[in-house]
Design an enzyme around this catalytic site. Structure first.
Site, PDB file in Angstrom:
ATOM      1  N   LYS A  50       0.799  -1.228   0.000  1.00 14.24           N
ATOM      2  CA  LYS A  50       0.000   0.000   0.000  1.00 14.24           C
ATOM      3  C   LYS A  50       0.829   1.275   0.000  1.00 14.24           C
ATOM      4  O   LYS A  50       0.358   2.336   0.433  1.00 14.24           O
ATOM      5  CB  LYS A  50      -1.020   0.033   1.160  1.00 14.24           C
ATOM      6  CG  LYS A  50      -1.845  -1.209   1.354  1.00 14.24           C
ATOM      7  CD  LYS A  50      -2.300  -1.872   0.085  1.00 14.24           C
ATOM      8  CE  LYS A  50      -3.394  -1.144  -0.646  1.00 14.24           C
ATOM      9  NZ  LYS A  50      -3.702  -1.861  -1.925  1.00 14.24           N
ATOM     10  N   HIS A 105       7.211  -7.533  -2.029  1.00 11.72           N
ATOM     11  CA  HIS A 105       7.078  -6.938  -0.691  1.00 11.72           C
ATOM     12  C   HIS A 105       8.036  -7.624   0.285  1.00 11.72           C
ATOM     13  O   HIS A 105       8.002  -7.341   1.481  1.00 11.72           O
ATOM     14  CB  HIS A 105       5.650  -7.114  -0.157  1.00 11.72           C
ATOM     15  CG  HIS A 105       4.580  -6.504  -1.008  1.00 11.72           C
ATOM     16  ND1 HIS A 105       4.631  -5.217  -1.464  1.00 11.72           N
ATOM     17  CD2 HIS A 105       3.406  -7.017  -1.468  1.00 11.72           C
ATOM     18  CE1 HIS A 105       3.541  -4.955  -2.179  1.00 11.72           C
ATOM     19  NE2 HIS A 105       2.786  -6.037  -2.193  1.00 11.72           N
ATOM     20  N   SER A 135      -4.760   2.646   4.213  1.00 14.74           N
ATOM     21  CA  SER A 135      -4.915   2.011   2.909  1.00 14.74           C
ATOM     22  C   SER A 135      -4.973   0.486   3.071  1.00 14.74           C
ATOM     23  O   SER A 135      -5.800  -0.193   2.444  1.00 14.74           O
ATOM     24  CB  SER A 135      -3.753   2.429   1.999  1.00 14.74           C
ATOM     25  OG  SER A 135      -3.931   1.929   0.707  1.00 14.74           O
TER      26      SER A 135
HETATM   27  P1  A3P Z   1      -5.227   4.613  -1.054  1.00 16.59           P
HETATM   28  O1  A3P Z   1      -5.808   3.323  -0.577  1.00 16.59           O
HETATM   29  O2  A3P Z   1      -4.785   5.495   0.073  1.00 16.59           O
HETATM   30  O3  A3P Z   1      -6.099   5.330  -2.025  1.00 16.59           O
HETATM   31  P2  A3P Z   1      -0.246  -0.314  -3.600  1.00 16.59           P
HETATM   32  O4  A3P Z   1      -0.288  -0.228  -5.091  1.00 16.59           O
HETATM   33  O5  A3P Z   1       1.137  -0.382  -3.025  1.00 16.59           O
HETATM   34  O6  A3P Z   1      -1.145  -1.378  -3.115  1.00 16.59           O
HETATM   35  O7  A3P Z   1      -0.792   1.077  -3.046  1.00 16.59           O
HETATM   36  C1  A3P Z   1      -2.136   1.413  -3.197  1.00 16.59           C
HETATM   37  C2  A3P Z   1      -2.314   2.881  -2.900  1.00 16.59           C
HETATM   38  O8  A3P Z   1      -1.714   3.658  -3.939  1.00 16.59           O
HETATM   39  C3  A3P Z   1      -3.787   3.256  -2.849  1.00 16.59           C
HETATM   40  O9  A3P Z   1      -3.892   4.275  -1.852  1.00 16.59           O
HETATM   41  C4  A3P Z   1      -4.009   3.794  -4.265  1.00 16.59           C
HETATM   42  O10 A3P Z   1      -5.125   4.640  -4.385  1.00 16.59           O
HETATM   43  C5  A3P Z   1      -2.702   4.553  -4.453  1.00 16.59           C
HETATM   44  N1  A3P Z   1      -2.407   4.866  -5.859  1.00 16.59           N
HETATM   45  C6  A3P Z   1      -2.407   4.041  -6.921  1.00 16.59           C
HETATM   46  N2  A3P Z   1      -2.125   4.719  -8.047  1.00 16.59           N
HETATM   47  C7  A3P Z   1      -1.935   6.006  -7.696  1.00 16.59           C
HETATM   48  C8  A3P Z   1      -1.647   7.215  -8.424  1.00 16.59           C
HETATM   49  N3  A3P Z   1      -1.484   7.231  -9.744  1.00 16.59           N
HETATM   50  N4  A3P Z   1      -1.533   8.365  -7.719  1.00 16.59           N
HETATM   51  C9  A3P Z   1      -1.697   8.373  -6.377  1.00 16.59           C
HETATM   52  N5  A3P Z   1      -1.986   7.274  -5.642  1.00 16.59           N
HETATM   53  C10 A3P Z   1      -2.107   6.111  -6.293  1.00 16.59           C
END
Ligand code: A3P
Length: 292
Positions: A50, A105, A135
């Site tokens: 996340k 991870h 998140s």
């Molecule tokens: P939130 O749940 O706070 O919205 P991962 O890919 O490591 O699982 O992380 C997921 C988080 O990255 C989520 O956060 C998601 O919305 C955010 N995310 C994905 N793409 C993004 C982008 N282009 N800009 C900003 N945040 C992004």
């Protein structure tokens, strides 16, 4: 092969840590992963869950497509940047043309040995842990492989104890930072990407040795905004929603400071206290909300 289809969550202990990983992923698989052949041109994206993995997958794919047009593939980022421990020892992943992208991870001591031995490029993203917690909390309701938390206060304590998917955030970031001299690693920040994605893409291209034109950099940035990724089926993971692996979108809010909508004042004070205890010597500043 879609190995994730077969899997469901369970908790097991590996090398003194508690990880919630997938059924079918055994300690011996993780050991075997340490011995997979690493190519010097491989690029590893490493994150605590996340922290912006999918975002960086998109950025990396766009950069490589611009730098190596012969590699462009009409397939999702999940295939272009496979999850190392999620698609354990999948031959197709390893037989892709160089430069190969992987994301993981895993903690630093569980990485394939070749990552350090061959000094391959590693991109590590940090995100402020309050937003990571929120998140991950939301994700635990979405991903069918995780057990939905009983309550936010419960999950909050589990996170501070490191008893969540992939263990302790504190250990993860610290161990990578401590190992930085043994690796060719670039630390990037989710919040810096939010502030000025273009500047971060330029920094990343320099690290990767990819010489992109100004127009190509603009294109990488444009393709990687939250708005554009959300509607891009190669980047938004909506296929997993359709396959009922996710119950809700993972492109959720994409902001800094959402923790303020979840933490009570007391929880915030408790978090700050634990953070101070564990991270007081931490050299990098965290950005806790978008106004900073
Ligand atoms: P939130 O749940 O706070 O919205 P991962 O890919 O490591 O699982 O992380 C997921 C988080 O990255 C989520 O956060 C998601 O919305 C955010 N995310 C994905 N793409 C993004 C982008 N282009 N800009 C900003 N945040 C992004």
């Amino acid at each position: 092969m879609e190995s994730l289809d077969l899997l469901s969550p369970f908790l097991f202990s590996y090398k003194k840590r508690n990880f919630v990983v997938q059924e079918g992923l055994l300690p011996q698989d993780l050991d075997a992963l340490q011995h997979i052949e690493i190519h010097p041109s491989d690029i590893f994206l490493v994150t605590y869950p996340k922290s912006g993995t999918a975002w960086m997958q998109q950025v990396l794919v766009q950069i490589l497509d611009a730098a190596h047009p012969e590699l462009v593939e009409d397939t999702s980022n999940r295939v272009r940047v496979p999850w190392l421990e999620g698609r354990v020892l999948d031959k197709a992943d390893r037989q892709r043309p160089d430069p190969r992208l992987f994301h993981t991870h895993l903690s630093v001591d569980m990485l394939p040995h070749g990552v350090q031995a061959k000094r391959v490029k590693v991109v590590y993203i940090t995100r402020n842990p309050k937003d990571v917690l929120v998140s991950l909390y939301n994700f635990a309701f979405s991903w069918t492989m995780l057990e939905p938390p009983k309550s936010f206060p419960d999950f909050f304590e589990q996170f501070l104890d490191g008893k969540v998917f992939m263990g302790s955030w504190f250990d993860h970031v610290r161990e990578y930072y401590t190992a930085r001299d043994q690796m060719d690693i670039l630390f990037m920040s989710y919040e810096e990407m939010l502030k000025d994605l273009r500047a971060e893409v330029v920094k990343l291209c320099a690290f990767l040795g990819k010489n992109l034109t100004e127009e190509a950099i603009d294109q990488v940035v444009e393709m990687s905004t939250f708005h554009n990724m959300k509607k891009n089926p190669k980047a938004n993971f909506k296929d997993l929603l359709e396959k009922q692996r996710y119950r809700s979108e993972t492109m959720r809010k994409g902001m800094a400071g959402d923790w303020k909508n979840f933490f009570t004042v007391a929880q915030n004070e408790r978090f700050d206290q634990v953070f101070e205890e564990k991270m007081s010597d931490w050299p990098m500043a965290f950005i806790w909300d978008s106004k900073q």
